[in-house]
Design an enzyme around this catalytic site. Structure first.
Site, short mmCIF file in Angstrom:
data_model
loop_
_atom_site.label_atom_id
_atom_site.label_comp_id
_atom_site.label_asym_id
_atom_site.label_seq_id
_atom_site.Cartn_x
_atom_site.Cartn_y
_atom_site.Cartn_z
N ASP A 79 6.38 5.21 -5.88
CA ASP A 79 7.51 6.13 -5.72
C ASP A 79 7.79 6.30 -4.23
O ASP A 79 6.89 6.12 -3.39
CB ASP A 79 7.20 7.49 -6.34
CG ASP A 79 8.47 8.30 -6.63
OD1 ASP A 79 8.83 8.44 -7.81
OD2 ASP A 79 9.11 8.77 -5.66
N LYS A 95 14.58 4.63 -18.36
CA LYS A 95 15.61 5.63 -18.61
C LYS A 95 16.98 4.97 -18.48
O LYS A 95 17.20 4.11 -17.63
CB LYS A 95 15.49 6.76 -17.59
CG LYS A 95 16.45 7.93 -17.84
CD LYS A 95 16.56 8.84 -16.64
CE LYS A 95 15.29 9.57 -16.32
NZ LYS A 95 14.95 10.67 -17.26
N TRP A 98 4.02 10.55 -16.39
CA TRP A 98 3.89 9.31 -17.18
C TRP A 98 2.57 8.62 -16.84
O TRP A 98 1.87 8.14 -17.73
CB TRP A 98 5.08 8.38 -16.93
CG TRP A 98 6.29 8.73 -17.72
CD1 TRP A 98 6.68 9.97 -18.13
CD2 TRP A 98 7.28 7.82 -18.23
NE1 TRP A 98 7.85 9.89 -18.84
CE2 TRP A 98 8.25 8.59 -18.91
CE3 TRP A 98 7.46 6.45 -18.14
CZ2 TRP A 98 9.37 8.02 -19.51
CZ3 TRP A 98 8.58 5.86 -18.74
CH2 TRP A 98 9.52 6.65 -19.43
#
Length: 208
Positions: free
Chosen positions: A79, A159, A62
């Site tokens: 992350d 998501k 992404w």
């Protein structure tokens, strides 16, 4: 024996997958790049000069897409896992909900941001109901974080799995954003329960 059979089936499916093949040709780290591409094509979320936070960014497809798509933007990827460098992307290894990471994010941008993206999902346990619930909790955490850092006309994309907390997430999104849409990109596997929630324009705080 069953595990080997599943592994072989997965490898076979990957070889047949047009998005996997295309991602290798175009240099993306995973087929997920085409999900954000299709979301952007439908909802026109990415423009030149904007600021973007990519939550749960690893392996980085992404972030790769936005760094190629957007000119003169400011981007941050975070992350828990290590991630290889991507041109024009500032990386943080850590948890976005951690106060120290939040402070680093605020200092990097120096102001509210335009978009928060999240393609986060838990490592699958094999129990689809449990996976859906925990991934839903990640979506809620990301939404709350987005509310803290977004501009008034900001956007949030995450998501979301069809499951027990799906309606709760949609309700929370509608409470905090003026525009909310659910979309399953063609690049999402047909058998997958994943979709994406696209939220725009923060609502004013309700005075108590």
């Amino acid at each position: 024996m069953r595990k080997n059979k599943i592994s072989k089936n997965w490898i076979s499916k990957q070889r047949r997958d047009i998005y996997v093949r295309q991602s290798k040709l175009e240099g993306y780290r995973s087929r997920a790049a085409y999900k954000i591409q299709e979301i952007d094509k439908k909802f026109k979320i990415l423009k030149n000069g904007i600021s973007v936070i990519d939550l749960g960014a690893a392996p980085g497809s992404w972030s790769q897409y936005i760094s190629r798509k957007i000119k003169n933007g400011k981007f941050l990827a975070i992350d828990l896992k290590e991630m290889e460098d991507i041109k024009n992307i500032f990386k943080i290894k850590g948890n976005f909900s951690d106060n120290k990471c939040k402070q680093t994010i605020r200092e990097y941008f120096g102001k509210k941001v335009d978009i928060v993206l999240s393609d986060m999902a838990v490592n699958t346990t094999g129990n689809k109901s449990v996976d859906s619930i925990v991934t839903g909790e990640l979506c809620i955490e990301a939404l709350i974080f987005a509310k803290e850092v977004l501009k008034k006309d900001g956007q949030f994309v995450s998501k979301i799995f069809m499951g027990t907390n799906f309606n709760e997430i949609v309700s929370l999104a509608k409470k905090n954003f003026k525009e909310t849409n659910i979309f399953k990109p063609p690049a999402s596997r047909k058998e997958s329960k994943e979709s994406f929630i696209i939220c725009k324009f923060l609502r004013d705080e309700v005075k108590k």
